[in-house]
Design a protein around this motif. Structure first.
Motif, short mmCIF file in Angstrom:
data_model
loop_
_atom_site.label_atom_id
_atom_site.label_comp_id
_atom_site.label_asym_id
_atom_site.label_seq_id
_atom_site.Cartn_x
_atom_site.Cartn_y
_atom_site.Cartn_z
N ASN A 135 -16.78 -0.30 -13.91
CA ASN A 135 -16.18 0.67 -13.00
C ASN A 135 -17.29 1.49 -12.30
OD1 ASN A 135 -13.45 -0.06 -13.62
ND2 ASN A 135 -13.26 1.51 -15.36
N MET A 154 -17.47 1.18 -8.50
CA MET A 154 -16.20 2.11 -7.84
C MET A 154 -16.80 3.64 -7.94
SD MET A 154 -13.65 4.07 -8.96
CE MET A 154 -12.85 3.34 -10.45
N PHE A 177 -1.42 -0.90 -9.54
CA PHE A 177 -2.52 -0.62 -10.08
C PHE A 177 -3.08 -1.59 -11.08
CE2 PHE A 177 -0.09 3.42 -9.61
CZ PHE A 177 -0.63 4.04 -8.50
N SER A 180 -7.66 1.64 -11.50
CA SER A 180 -7.13 1.75 -10.32
C SER A 180 -6.37 3.19 -10.08
CB SER A 180 -5.78 0.34 -10.38
OG SER A 180 -6.69 -0.64 -10.49
N LYS A 208 0.99 -1.21 -0.10
CA LYS A 208 0.21 0.09 0.03
C LYS A 208 0.66 1.15 0.33
CE LYS A 208 -4.17 1.60 0.15
NZ LYS A 208 -5.20 1.47 -0.98
N GLN A 266 2.16 1.89 -3.33
CA GLN A 266 1.11 2.41 -4.19
C GLN A 266 0.74 4.06 -4.02
OE1 GLN A 266 -3.31 1.90 -3.82
NE2 GLN A 266 -3.04 0.66 -5.40
N ASP A 280 -8.86 5.21 -9.03
CA ASP A 280 -9.31 4.89 -7.88
C ASP A 280 -8.49 5.37 -6.79
OD1 ASP A 280 -10.98 3.54 -5.81
OD2 ASP A 280 -9.82 1.72 -6.19
N ALA A 281 -7.08 5.18 -6.75
CA ALA A 281 -6.17 5.66 -5.62
C ALA A 281 -6.28 7.24 -5.80
CB ALA A 281 -4.71 5.11 -6.17
N LYS A 305 -5.83 -2.57 -12.21
CA LYS A 305 -6.66 -2.49 -13.56
C LYS A 305 -6.36 -1.02 -14.00
CE LYS A 305 -11.30 -2.89 -12.52
NZ LYS A 305 -12.49 -2.45 -11.84
#
Length: 243
Positions: free
Chosen positions: A142, A145, A71, A77, A30, A33, A80-81, A73
């Motif tokens: 998505n 999300m 990431f 991703s 994490k 990321q 999203d992050a 996806k």
């Protein structure tokens, strides 16, 4: 087994440096990321929410090319992050305002307006690239999300505004604000005025003109047709988590 380890086993035989990165624990992954997100965002302005941006971010940290696997996806991703990071920044700022008394003396409506502007401001550096992010979030895979982030966003705003609406009023206000916020996001992507001043005037007008505090159930249905029952279900889930 970390995401990086799985990805590397399928794509290539890793070097020694890569093996060290791939051996990270979940919490360390994490951290990787978050670090890679911060390194990638400067490249988003030129290359968008793309694999190229992630690869350039990884290269700037001397990470192996496989690092973008944090990431899983791809662009989805990454977006999203970014939205998770925006939420954390918003909560920190809102908590500071709350604890220092900066939200005292205002009505709930006034605080909602202030907090919505504060949350929207986090997108300003990437306004020109946000249409691509919206397109990514609109993909069927998505949508969950995307709606999840929107539900959290409006609930966070009303939470720090001190709203305690009972029953249907709780859903109505949040769904109405979700519709207004989404429209304002779209407006911002086309706004060329200095510091996106017209975007915030647009937001002000929508919050002032729409009867978002006392909207009827029929008005609510029209305003949130874009998300329907999905948004209300996600908001209901938030009820049990926060209230």
């Amino acid at each position: 087994m970390s995401v990086l380890r799985v990805l590397s086993s399928r794509l290539f035989c890793p070097t020694l440096a890569t093996k060290r990165l791939l051996s990270t624990s979940t919490s360390e992954g994490k951290d990787v990321q978050n670090t890679l997100l911060k390194a990638t965002l400067p490249h988003v302005k030129e290359h968008g929410w793309s694999l190229q941006s992630m690869q350039l971010g990884a290269a700037s940290l001397n990470y192996p090319s496989v690092a973008h696997g944090v990431f899983p996806k791809g662009g989805a991703s990454l977006v999203d992050a970014f939205l998770k990071e925006c939420r954390q920044q918003f909560i920190v700022s809102a908590e500071e305002r709350k604890n220092t008394g900066q939200l005292e003396g205002y009505t709930v409506n006034e605080k909602v307006k202030m907090l919505t502007m504060m949350r929207l401001a986090l997108l300003k550096p990437y306004a020109q690239q946000w249409p691509e992010a919206l397109s990514i979030m609109a993909l069927p895979s998505n949508v969950g999300m995307s709606l999840g982030h929107l539900a959290e966003l409006v609930d966070d705003i009303y939470f720090y505004a001190g709203d305690k609406s009972p029953d249907m009023g709780w859903y109505t206000k949040r769904a109405s604000l979700a519709a207004i916020y989404s429209a304002t996001e779209l407006f911002m992507t086309q706004d060329m005025t200095p510091n996106h001043a017209e975007t915030f005037r647009f937001l002000n007008r929508r919050l002032d003109d729409v009867a978002w505090v006392d909207a009827s159930t029929r008005q609510l249905g029209a305003m949130v047709a874009f998300s329907g029952k999905s948004l209300l279900s996600l908001l209901a889930m938030r009820t049990s988590q926060r209230h």
